[in-house]
Scaffold this motif. Structure first.
Motif, PDB file in Angstrom:
ATOM      1  N   LEU A 197       0.865  -1.180   0.000  1.00 18.15           N
ATOM      2  CA  LEU A 197       0.000   0.000   0.000  1.00 18.15           C
ATOM      3  C   LEU A 197       0.901   1.230   0.000  1.00 18.15           C
ATOM      4  N   ASN A 198       1.027   1.848  -1.161  1.00 21.20           N
ATOM      5  CA  ASN A 198       1.942   2.980  -1.343  1.00 21.20           C
ATOM      6  C   ASN A 198       1.120   4.261  -1.490  1.00 21.20           C
ATOM      7  N   ILE A 199       1.224   5.150  -0.508  1.00 19.83           N
ATOM      8  CA  ILE A 199       0.493   6.420  -0.542  1.00 19.83           C
ATOM      9  C   ILE A 199       1.515   7.546  -0.532  1.00 19.83           C
ATOM     10  N   VAL A 233      -6.161  10.174  -4.042  1.00 22.35           N
ATOM     11  CA  VAL A 233      -5.680  10.011  -2.668  1.00 22.35           C
ATOM     12  C   VAL A 233      -4.179  10.272  -2.656  1.00 22.35           C
ATOM     13  N   GLY A 234      -3.714  10.995  -1.670  1.00 17.79           N
ATOM     14  CA  GLY A 234      -2.294  11.286  -1.525  1.00 17.79           C
ATOM     15  C   GLY A 234      -2.095  12.354  -0.464  1.00 17.79           C
ATOM     16  N   GLY A 235      -0.850  12.601  -0.120  1.00 17.41           N
ATOM     17  CA  GLY A 235      -0.558  13.573   0.919  1.00 17.41           C
ATOM     18  C   GLY A 235      -1.128  14.944   0.637  1.00 17.41           C
ATOM     19  N   ILE A 236      -1.109  15.341  -0.637  1.00 16.40           N
ATOM     20  CA  ILE A 236      -1.600  16.673  -0.984  1.00 16.40           C
ATOM     21  C   ILE A 236      -3.102  16.793  -0.743  1.00 16.40           C
ATOM     22  N   TYR A 237      -3.821  15.663  -0.834  1.00 18.20           N
ATOM     23  CA  TYR A 237      -5.263  15.689  -0.608  1.00 18.20           C
ATOM     24  C   TYR A 237      -5.592  15.729   0.888  1.00 18.20           C
TER      25      TYR A 237
END
Length: 584
Positions: A197-199, A233-237
């Protein structure tokens, strides 16, 4: 001579290399392990990395972040426009470009050139930190598995622009699999299912690999069972959720609209990232404070962990749905998954670990560094051969790193075929290798895809269930015309030349500042001396000062290089008060 691997992320970049026969991440000259993926084009020179990021608020219009997904001309501009902080993209000769004023000329800078700039900066950092290794024998670039042929071609072209060798393109999930395989000190279990699971900062990637152990030469055999992704989905979101929360809070409490000011919006975004990290580290309640914000002496806002998780509910649902889709399409039960690996900086959010435990009834492993795992896996790939198998109807694809022991390895691999239900067609592999494998320095297995061939221009990257024709995602020679590539290289050479000029001027500034400090220190010593009691010492130091000022043509240097006014004023004041004593 050194082999390097660059993991260029949307926000930060990492460099892997073999140091003392061990895979390591090369730190930046500022001591950190990561280097910001940030480029700033000033009117007369270019800066990159930490300096560009630190000075972004002062040069917002010409500082670039979040350009990784803009490599393709078919990038979703509506999705990324809000992360460009007011900078507008133009279509120039059918390509995306930013319009800038540089050296009194109007120029267009493409995301491809920004990517090449970061590669050039990473290359310079390697040379600074490893001065004995100025020649790169091999280079590996990583990218998300969903990058299409055009994006990969642009990565190859960027390496040429930066003066680097032709790269091997490795998928991020493949690099993660190699890092995991290398971390299994007790040996890699045969027929082991591992979910990754790569976020990262800008996307989610869920991949299920089946590990078949290692061959006699320590070569891992890894089957890709399914890979899914989401650009929602990601850190910026997660940061955006916090920004929206505080924007609404400030509007209600202070009657201000942060979105009207790009610089203050960026400042709030950076603070929200700090708030997120505090919540990740277990803080139940976090208070955000900003001084001198939009004309207000101090603004404050707060958020607790429960509120944050509630606001991010839609993001957590996408993560859950993506995991379940992977399990469903591979006919795997949660009990069939042996290990779950979290990667990417945003996977540190505690709620994500709780989601994993809720689904699989076990904690995710913490044996790999979540931020550095991709760079480490890529450099491990350069040193160790690896079979990456991909599910298909008839023929499985193979990535192989060394042809010398090919026959013996394939014989061992063929013996496993029936046991593991993996089909292999030697003739197809030979045909494909002879035409393409030699160019890329690695060999590829051809296979018949189970998917219909899709036009990359029609792909909707925001859908989780997007499938790709794998041949379209392989390494390929850059299709950029030679004249266009030559123009990019010429512009890069001009940037490099201007950077050297700027660095030389900066060095002269620093040298002159040192001299100014020397003068001030000498003056302070003279002030403490009484000519009536220490006449000889006073005369010696006074003569030293007078001779030095004349020899260095001090006033002219100050005028030429415009050293900080505080130095000029203090020196002139001291000279006026002391010059009479010096000349007596």
């Amino acid at each position: 001579m050194i082999c390097v691997a660059f993991d260029i992320g949307n926000q930060n970049s990492y460099t892997g290399a073999i140091i003392n026969e061990c895979p390591e991440v090369i730190p930046s000259e500022y001591g950190g392990r990561s280097i910001p993926t940030c480029v700033s084009i000033r009117p007369t020179y270019r800066i990159m990395g930490n300096v560009a990021k630190n000075e972004m608020s002062l040069n917002l219009d010409t500082t670039f972040l979040n350009f990784k997904h803009l490599l393709s001309p078919d990038a979703n501009l509506k999705e990324w426009d809000k992360y460009l902080f007011g900078k507008s993209l133009h279509i120039e000769n059918g390509k995306l470009a930013f319009h800038l004023n540089y050296q009194n000329n109007q120029i267009f800078i493409e995301p491809l050139q920004l990517y090449a700039s970061i590669l050039k900066h990473l290359k310079s950092n390697v040379i600074k930190m490893c001065p004995d290794n100025k020649t790169f024998t091999e280079m590996i670039l990583t990218c998300p598995h969903f990058f299409d042929k055009t994006q990969r071609q642009y990565m190859v072209a960027a390496a040429k622009i930066a003066g680097l060798p032709d790269p091997i393109i490795l998928n991020e999930n493949q690099a993660l699999a190699l890092t995991y395989s290398d971390s299994q000190c007790s040996g890699l279990k045969i027929d082991k299912h591992v979910l990754f699971l790569n976020i990262g900062h800008s996307h989610l990637d869920v991949t299920l690999f089946q590990f078949y152990g290692k061959l006699a030469t320590d070569t891992p055999v890894i089957l890709l069972k399914k890979e899914k992704f989401s650009l929602e989905v990601g850190g910026i979101y997660f940061d955006e959720v916090l920004v929206k929360h505080f924007v609404d809070a400030f509007r209600n409490k202070y009657k201000i609209d942060v979105k009207e000011n790009s610089i203050e919006y960026l400042r709030l975004l950076n603070e929200c990232e700090s708030v997120k990290k505090k919540l990740e580290n277990g803080s139940e309640n976090v208070v955000l404070r900003l001084d001198n914000f939009l004309g207000i002496e101090e603004v404050t806002g707060e958020i607790n962990k429960m509120k944050f998780n509630g606001l991010c509910g839609h993001l957590y649902n996408i993560i859950k749905n993506t995991i379940f889709r992977v399990l469903e399409e591979t006919n795997c039960m949660t009990a069939d998954i042996d290990d779950i690996i979290l990667a990417g900086g945003s996977s540190r959010i505690r709620k994500i670990s709780e989601i994993v435990k809720e689904i699989f009834k076990k904690d995710p492993l913490t044996t790999i560094n979540q931020e550095e795992a991709v760079a480490l896996g890529a450099i491990i790939y350069s040193q160790r051969k690896a079979y990456f198998l991909e599910t298909g109807n008839n023929v499985e694809g193979i990535i192989y790193k060394n042809e010398e022991t090919l026959d013996s390895e394939l014989a061992k691999y063929q013996a496993r075929k029936d046991q593991n239900n993996i089909s292999f067609l030697r003739g197809a592999w030979n045909c494909f290798c002879s035409t393409i494998g030699k160019f890329f320095g690695c060999c590829y297995g051809s296979r018949k895809s189970s998917y219909d061939k899709m036009n990359s221009k029609q792909m909707n990257h925001t859908k989780v269930d997007q499938e790709y024709e794998l041949e379209e995602r392989r390494n390929s020679k850059s299709d950029i015309p030679c004249d266009a590539l030559a123009a990019y290289i010429k512009q890069e050479e001009q940037f490099t030349k201007d950077e050297e000029i700027h660095q030389n001027i900066g060095k002269k500034h620093n040298d002159l500042e040192d001299k100014v400090i020397y003068v001030l220190d000498l003056m302070e010593e003279i002030k403490t001396l009484d000519p009536n009691q220490n006449l000889n010492e006073f005369s010696i130091k006074a003569n030293q000062l007078e001779d030095w000022l004349r020899a260095e043509n001090f006033n002219k240097n100050i005028a030429d290089y415009q050293i900080k006014e505080i130095y000029i004023e203090e020196v002139e004041k001291s000279l006026n008060t002391l010059y009479g004593s010096i000349t007596k």
